[in-house]
Design an enzyme around this catalytic site. Structure first.
Site, short mmCIF file in Angstrom:
data_model
loop_
_atom_site.label_atom_id
_atom_site.label_comp_id
_atom_site.label_asym_id
_atom_site.label_seq_id
_atom_site.Cartn_x
_atom_site.Cartn_y
_atom_site.Cartn_z
N PRO A 111 0.83 -1.21 0.00
CA PRO A 111 0.00 0.00 0.00
C PRO A 111 0.85 1.26 0.00
O PRO A 111 1.86 1.34 0.72
CB PRO A 111 -0.81 -0.13 1.30
CG PRO A 111 -0.85 -1.60 1.58
CD PRO A 111 0.47 -2.12 1.12
N GLY A 115 3.77 5.11 4.81
CA GLY A 115 4.96 5.01 5.64
C GLY A 115 5.43 3.59 5.85
O GLY A 115 5.99 3.26 6.90
N LEU A 116 5.21 2.71 4.83
CA LEU A 116 5.60 1.31 4.94
C LEU A 116 6.84 0.99 4.10
O LEU A 116 7.18 -0.17 3.92
CB LEU A 116 4.44 0.40 4.51
CG LEU A 116 3.18 0.47 5.37
CD1 LEU A 116 2.08 -0.41 4.79
CD2 LEU A 116 3.48 0.05 6.81
N GLY A 118 7.41 1.38 0.79
CA GLY A 118 7.11 0.71 -0.47
C GLY A 118 8.09 1.04 -1.58
O GLY A 118 8.48 0.17 -2.35
N SER A 119 8.52 2.30 -1.66
CA SER A 119 9.48 2.70 -2.70
C SER A 119 10.83 2.03 -2.47
O SER A 119 11.44 1.50 -3.41
CB SER A 119 9.64 4.22 -2.73
OG SER A 119 8.46 4.85 -3.14
N SER A 120 11.31 2.05 -1.23
CA SER A 120 12.62 1.45 -0.97
C SER A 120 12.57 -0.07 -1.13
O SER A 120 13.60 -0.69 -1.42
CB SER A 120 13.11 1.82 0.43
OG SER A 120 12.26 1.33 1.44
N ALA A 121 11.38 -0.67 -1.00
CA ALA A 121 11.25 -2.11 -1.24
C ALA A 121 11.51 -2.42 -2.71
O ALA A 121 12.19 -3.40 -3.05
CB ALA A 121 9.87 -2.60 -0.83
N ASP A 163 14.60 2.11 7.10
CA ASP A 163 13.86 1.22 6.21
C ASP A 163 14.82 0.34 5.41
O ASP A 163 14.61 -0.86 5.25
CB ASP A 163 13.01 2.02 5.22
CG ASP A 163 12.04 2.96 5.91
OD1 ASP A 163 11.99 2.95 7.15
OD2 ASP A 163 11.35 3.70 5.20
#
Length: 334
Positions: A111, A115-116, A118-121, A163
């Protein structure tokens, strides 16, 4: 042969946002969602667009909705910047890369704007695919730095190491970003933690997001840089919460961990303006006895609960506000 790499969202358990200010934090990845990158040998280098990279729409309304949820650039810029940073790193380190080209594509169901991480994942999964394809060895701590460079230096995205460290290690990690240590070795002191020692934890976020991460927390940087006493004191407290939480993990002291999670958010709330919707999530979770704080910069919360009965009441209470609650599957790749 197709190389496929996965990376998962990050949840900050305690200590944030001091991680961006030479503080300490604890975070883990959870496998309920994932970013996936596929890479395979082809004559030319080809970056394939995916669902976040739409260029054709049925109406202007659909275009606006896509921009509101995914931004203007989608994920292609993340892949391009990652490839550049990987190439530059290899050149600087005199690592010889063969002349093979590749096709690369990605997908993610993490999602957005919560603040999870997602982009760096996506970036981390891309970097790991390149590492595997070219057979390059990069230490985990350096990998986290490279992912941060993609965002900070190449794309101008404000971000911190927390992250990227969790995503590089793929295990729960205690992180100490002491300034002297960072200046000496270029990264912090990182300690892998036992995933089994964590208490019952939940993560909650709005299904139909109307407001995401807290932009207002960015003024912390200016306040920190000028040495505002209240901000400096808060950074010390957040770091202290992390140390206390780490000690509580070892003894399985769930009550202390519950108290520290609440204290982490309360300190943030006293220091930074927080939107009504984000405060509402925290208060709703606490109304059934659960603890609650942000997983990152707002948009999603994390906390502890005592038992299945409390989790059931938590889900029912938050569902009335269109807030989804999940039990995170903590990633622990040894």
């Amino acid at each position: 042969m197709i190389i496929e790499t996965l990376c998962h969202p990050r949840a900050a358990v305690i200590g944030n946002p001091s991680d961006g200010y030479f503080g300490k934090t604890i975070a883990f990845l959870f496998s309920n969602f994932q970013a996936k990158v596929q890479l395979y040998h082809t004559p030319e280098l080809d970056i394939q667009p995916q669902r976040l990279d739409k260029t054709r729409f049925s109406s202007m309304q659909e275009l606006v909705e896509n921009v509101n949820s995914s931004g203007y650039y989608g994920g292609i810029r993340l892949l391009k910047a990652t490839i550049k940073v990987f190439y530059d790193y290899c050149r600087e380190c005199n690592i010889q890369l063969d002349e093979r080209n590749f096709t690369i594509r990605y997908d993610s169901n993490i999602p957005l704007r919560l603040g999870l991480a997602g982009s760096s994942a996506i970036i981390t999964a891309c970097m790991k695919a390149l590492i595997s394809f070219y057979g390059v060895a990069i230490p985990k701590a350096i990998l986290a730095n490279l992912v941060l460079n993609v965002e900070n230096q190449e794309l101008g995205i404000a971000a911190g190491l927390q992250d990227r460290v969790a995503q590089a290690y793929e295990q729960p990690v205690y992180m100490d970003f002491n300034k002297k240590t960072m200046e000496k070795q270029g990264f912090g002191n990182y300690e892998v933690l036992d995933a089994e020692s964590f208490p019952n934890m939940y993560i909650a976020f709005r299904k139909n997001l109307s407001e995401g991460t807290e932009v207002l927390h960015n003024n912390l940087r200016a306040r920190f840089n000028i040495g505002e006493p209240k901000v400096l004191e808060a950074m010390e407290k957040w770091a202290g919460f992390t140390e206390d939480f780490k000690a509580a993990l070892k003894t399985r002291d769930c009550e202390t961990m519950h108290r520290l999670i609440n204290a982490n958010f309360d300190l943030r709330h006293s220091l930074i303006p927080i939107s009504k919707g984000n405060v509402e999530m925290v208060e709703a979770a606490r109304s059934v006895g659960a603890s609650a704080k942000f997983t990152g910069s707002g948009g999603a919360i994390i906390g502890t609960y005592k038992n299945d009965e409390m989790f059931k009441r938590l889900k029912e209470t938050l569902a009335k506000k269109d807030i989804e609650v999940i039990k995170p599957n903590i990633v622990n790749k040894n």
